[in-house]
Design an enzyme around this catalytic site. Structure first.
Site, PDB file in Angstrom:
ATOM      1  CG  ASP A 161      -2.085  -0.991   1.064  1.00 58.32           C
ATOM      2  OD1 ASP A 161      -2.376  -1.389  -0.078  1.00 58.32           O
ATOM      3  OD2 ASP A 161      -2.681  -1.359   2.089  1.00 58.32           O
ATOM      4  CG  ASP A 208       0.078  11.369  22.031  1.00 56.00           C
ATOM      5  OD1 ASP A 208       0.240  12.146  22.992  1.00 56.00           O
ATOM      6  OD2 ASP A 208       0.528  10.202  22.022  1.00 56.00           O
ATOM      7  CG  LEU A 258      -3.042   7.733  22.371  1.00 51.58           C
ATOM      8  CD1 LEU A 258      -1.567   7.491  22.645  1.00 51.58           C
ATOM      9  CD2 LEU A 258      -3.885   6.672  23.071  1.00 51.58           C
TER      10      LEU A 258
END
EC number: 2.7.1.23
Length: 284
Positions: A61, A166, A201
């Site tokens: 990919d 994050d 997160l």
């Protein structure tokens, strides 16, 4: 009738390089003009794209993502061989590469169109903006220091939220099985033009993904004293500064894949591929 075909291969995968040589020999034997080059030389392929009617990729990919960026803004169909691990976008196994090529040359196959995003990077200091196509995802995230950053999100010029996290991911349907999925985002049918917004997160909260209509505009503004980064499709990477903005909207351009499988292939293979998502180093 195909008169010119390109082959783009993963340069560090010996099997991908070997298969590219075999495909070249096959095309030569049929008298079809062809060229081949490394996916890591994508910025040098513009002149070769002229009059090319089909691109064959040998890799995973990641090779397809680099190839798509090399092709754009042209919309040359991509026929891909999976020499990575998962291969959500790939079409053929290595064993079927030659026979698959023969089928396409005989007129078989159908075109699978995928929506893209256009991203505009707007520096806070009024420096020149930069534009990118996004096939999978655009990620604004913290740098190497393990400190959360603040990402302010506007949707259609209206304030939505500020993630203390994050980072944040804006993904296409094609990219919904990648980083966005790992961060808890949904999987979209690959021909959907909707846009996914997913925090990474988030602090003091589980966070949630949001699926936005295809005509949405999403602004991500970085607010941090610490290092932050921008990543486009996992291989265009740069540092960003507090106050910088990334603006994303749907592109009028498409990436086109040549398919030989039935058009319900995605649902038949989705569960198996998600359960077996152990990426090969060559898939990057």
């Amino acid at each position: 009738m195909y008169k010119k075909i390109g082959i783009i291969y993963h340069p560090l995968n010996p099997a991908a390089c070997d298969l590219a040589i075999k495909l070249t020999a096959k095309l030569d034997s049929l008298g079809i003009e062809n060229w081949s080059d490394s996916a890591w030389q994508a910025d040098k392929l513009t002149s070769k794209m002229q009059n090319t009617q089909l691109i064959f990729t040998t890799g995973g990919d990641g090779t397809i993502l680099r190839t798509a960026h090399a092709i754009l803004p042209l919309e040359i169909p991509i026929l891909s061989v999976n020499l990575g691990k998962v291969g959500f976008m790939t079409e053929l196994s290595p064993e079927d590469a030659i026979s698959g090529l023969e089928k396409v040359l005989a007129g078989d196959g159908w075109i699978d169109e995928r929506s893209l995003l256009e991203a505009e990077y707007l520096p806070h200091d009024s420096a020149q903006s930069r534009q990118f196509f996004v096939m999978n995802d655009a990620v604004v995230a913290r740098g190497q220091v393990a400190r959360v950053i603040c990402v302010s999100v506007d949707i259609n010029s209206q304030p939505f939220t500020t993630y203390k996290a994050d980072g944040a991911i804006v993904s296409t349907a094609t990219g919904s099985t990648g980083y966005s999925y790992a961060a808890g985002g949904p999987v979209l049918q690959p021909n959907s033009a909707d846009i996914i917004l997913t925090p990474i997160l988030p602090h003091l909260g589980r966070g949630y993904s949001l699926v936005l209509p295809s005509d949405s505009t999403v602004d991500l503004q970085v607010n941090t004293w610490h290092e932050a980064t921008l990543s486009i499709d996992g291989f265009i990477n740069m540092q960003v500064s507090s106050g910088d903005t990334l603006r994303l909207r749907r592109s009028s351009k498409k990436v086109k894949f040549m398919r030989l499988r039935p058009n319900n292939y995605f649902y038949k293979e989705l569960d198996t591929k998600l359960k077996g998502n152990n990426e090969s180093v060559y898939d990057r």
